[in-house]
Design a protein around this motif. Structure first.
Motif, PDB file in Angstrom:
ATOM      1  N   LYS A   1      79.996  34.443  44.418  1.00  0.00           N
ATOM      2  CA  LYS A   1      81.095  34.353  43.441  1.00  0.00           C
ATOM      3  C   LYS A   1      82.230  33.472  43.952  1.00  0.00           C
ATOM      4  O   LYS A   1      82.858  32.748  43.179  1.00  0.00           O
ATOM      5  CB  LYS A   1      81.619  35.754  43.092  1.00  0.00           C
ATOM      6  CG  LYS A   1      82.549  35.708  41.901  1.00  0.00           C
ATOM      7  CD  LYS A   1      82.924  37.065  41.388  1.00  0.00           C
ATOM      8  CE  LYS A   1      83.834  36.893  40.172  1.00  0.00           C
ATOM      9  NZ  LYS A   1      84.285  38.153  39.637  1.00  0.00           N
TER      10      LYS A   1
ATOM     11  N   GLN B   1      75.745  36.969  36.594  1.00  0.00           N
ATOM     12  CA  GLN B   1      76.471  36.179  35.583  1.00  0.00           C
ATOM     13  C   GLN B   1      75.976  34.736  35.574  1.00  0.00           C
ATOM     14  O   GLN B   1      75.867  34.117  34.515  1.00  0.00           O
ATOM     15  CB  GLN B   1      77.978  36.194  35.892  1.00  0.00           C
ATOM     16  CG  GLN B   1      78.646  37.525  35.615  1.00  0.00           C
ATOM     17  CD  GLN B   1      80.049  37.603  36.221  1.00  0.00           C
ATOM     18  OE1 GLN B   1      80.396  36.842  37.136  1.00  0.00           O
ATOM     19  NE2 GLN B   1      80.844  38.532  35.729  1.00  0.00           N
ATOM     20  N   TYR B   2      75.660  34.212  36.759  1.00  0.00           N
ATOM     21  CA  TYR B   2      75.172  32.832  36.828  1.00  0.00           C
ATOM     22  C   TYR B   2      73.805  32.714  36.162  1.00  0.00           C
ATOM     23  O   TYR B   2      73.533  31.738  35.445  1.00  0.00           O
ATOM     24  CB  TYR B   2      75.117  32.351  38.290  1.00  0.00           C
ATOM     25  CG  TYR B   2      74.664  30.916  38.383  1.00  0.00           C
ATOM     26  CD1 TYR B   2      75.507  29.881  37.978  1.00  0.00           C
ATOM     27  CD2 TYR B   2      73.377  30.598  38.813  1.00  0.00           C
ATOM     28  CE1 TYR B   2      75.076  28.567  38.004  1.00  0.00           C
ATOM     29  CE2 TYR B   2      72.943  29.284  38.842  1.00  0.00           C
ATOM     30  CZ  TYR B   2      73.793  28.269  38.440  1.00  0.00           C
ATOM     31  OH  TYR B   2      73.359  26.965  38.455  1.00  0.00           O
TER      32      TYR B   2
ATOM     33  N   ARG C   1      82.046  30.929  41.229  1.00  0.00           N
ATOM     34  CA  ARG C   1      82.949  31.570  40.260  1.00  0.00           C
ATOM     35  C   ARG C   1      82.252  32.572  39.349  1.00  0.00           C
ATOM     36  O   ARG C   1      82.817  33.002  38.344  1.00  0.00           O
ATOM     37  CB  ARG C   1      83.669  30.535  39.389  1.00  0.00           C
ATOM     38  CG  ARG C   1      84.609  29.636  40.156  1.00  0.00           C
ATOM     39  CD  ARG C   1      85.249  28.682  39.204  1.00  0.00           C
ATOM     40  NE  ARG C   1      86.187  27.783  39.840  1.00  0.00           N
ATOM     41  CZ  ARG C   1      86.745  26.758  39.245  1.00  0.00           C
ATOM     42  NH1 ARG C   1      86.467  26.500  37.993  1.00  0.00           N
ATOM     43  NH2 ARG C   1      87.581  25.978  39.883  1.00  0.00           N
ATOM     44  N   ARG C   2      80.998  32.860  39.633  1.00  0.00           N
ATOM     45  CA  ARG C   2      80.253  33.862  38.862  1.00  0.00           C
ATOM     46  C   ARG C   2      79.404  34.650  39.832  1.00  0.00           C
ATOM     47  O   ARG C   2      78.970  34.104  40.859  1.00  0.00           O
ATOM     48  CB  ARG C   2      79.304  33.195  37.862  1.00  0.00           C
ATOM     49  CG  ARG C   2      79.977  32.438  36.751  1.00  0.00           C
ATOM     50  CD  ARG C   2      78.937  31.776  35.845  1.00  0.00           C
ATOM     51  NE  ARG C   2      79.555  31.180  34.663  1.00  0.00           N
ATOM     52  CZ  ARG C   2      79.994  29.941  34.596  1.00  0.00           C
ATOM     53  NH1 ARG C   2      79.888  29.132  35.634  1.00  0.00           N
ATOM     54  NH2 ARG C   2      80.545  29.481  33.481  1.00  0.00           N
ATOM     55  N   THR C   3      79.139  35.923  39.508  1.00  0.00           N
ATOM     56  CA  THR C   3      78.191  36.671  40.329  1.00  0.00           C
ATOM     57  C   THR C   3      76.806  36.079  40.068  1.00  0.00           C
ATOM     58  O   THR C   3      76.591  35.390  39.054  1.00  0.00           O
ATOM     59  CB  THR C   3      78.181  38.157  39.928  1.00  0.00           C
ATOM     60  OG1 THR C   3      77.683  38.250  38.579  1.00  0.00           O
ATOM     61  CG2 THR C   3      79.566  38.774  40.021  1.00  0.00           C
TER      62      THR C   3
END
Lengths: 136, 142
Positions: free
Chosen positions: B51, B60-61, B55-57
């Motif tokens: 992250k 989420q990615y 910028r994303r877990t």
């Protein structure tokens, strides 16, 4: 008052190969890809998180050059004469490792400069970009 | 400082490999626990570091990549159900709900809008090309 730049051109040696490079290696998004009659194609791309600018991937053959000028331009592009611009990223070391793993050719590994950390790579035609992580 | 000297080079390489694994296998039933194991991180450390960089877990990615690919497929005219399964979702309703939440419109409308846009581009390409380029290249003379 000029307020924005919306389009800028990069002359490329092979438009389809350039599309593959910019989309599948750099991760850019395609903005417009439309045939212009039977012989030409209008193809623009942009960095994934940037709106409002289109980079026109313009083949030298569609640039309206004389045959001699086109040959000279191809030669200069392939030699890496032209710097196209500066691309920024969140983390230059991760981006550098990712692009290298995808086969992108770097002419300068990440190096701390007074304005931040910078690397330099070439596109599939030979044009070079600065990849930068600006100092905070 | 050269590439081999910069800080935490192996750390970066492991995280990048994990990201590239998701890029390549997004359509499969990816077990994100396995990715953290392969990257030699504890799950907690892996998620946090991933992250920090992207910028994303990782989860989420994965959803982001699937949605991006689904949008590309829909733009190319692939039917909603086919696009849903092709990017790795197992339920059309889950896919449609998520798609709507992210893009603000249901995938069927996104598909129809882009089909109309594509048809419009083919009908009137000059609408999408700055006149100076078209004129210089003589694209619309004939």
């Amino acid at each position: 008052m000029i307020t924005k730049m919306t389009h800028t051109s990069v002359y490329v040696l092979d438009q389809e190969r350039a599309r593959d490079f910019y989309v599948n290696k750099l991760g850019f998004k395609v903005i417009t890809d439309v045939p212009m009659g039977t012989a030409h194609r209008w193809l623009t791309v942009a960095p994934q998180e940037q709106d409002g600018i289109e980079i026109v991937l313009m083949p030298v053959s569609a640039g309206g050059f004389s045959p001699e000028a086109a040959d000279t331009l191809r030669e200069l592009i392939a030699k890496g004469t032209f710097g196209v611009g500066v691309l920024t990223c969140n983390d230059i070391y991760a981006t550098y490792e990712e692009l290298k793993a995808k086969g992108v050719e770097f002419t300068k590994a990440p190096k701390k400069e007074f304005y931040g950390t910078e690397a330099v790579f070439r596109d599939d035609s030979g044009n070079w970009f600065s990849l930068a992580m600006l100092a905070e | 400082m050269t590439a081999d000297q910069y800080p935490k080079i192996y750390f970066y390489r492991r995280l990048v490999q994990a990201k590239l694994y998701i890029d390549m296998h997004y359509a499969e039933n990816i077990d994100l626990d396995n990715i953290s194991d392969e990257a030699c991180f504890s799950k907690f450390h892996f998620v946090r570091q991933f992250k920090n960089i992207y910028r994303r877990t990782p989860h989420q990615y994965l959803i982001f990549v699937r949605m991006k690919k689904a949008m590309e497929l829909l733009k190319a005219g692939v039917p909603v159900t086919d696009a849903c399964y092709e990017v790795g979702f197992e339920s059309v309703s889950t896919f449609s709900g998520l798609f709507r939440r992210i893009t603000g419109e249901p995938p069927s409308r996104y598909l129809a809008r882009h089909q109309e846009l594509r048809a419009q581009m083919i009908r009137s390409p000059q609408t999408y090309v700055p006149g100076c380029f078209a004129e210089k290249n003589g694209w619309f003379r004939d």
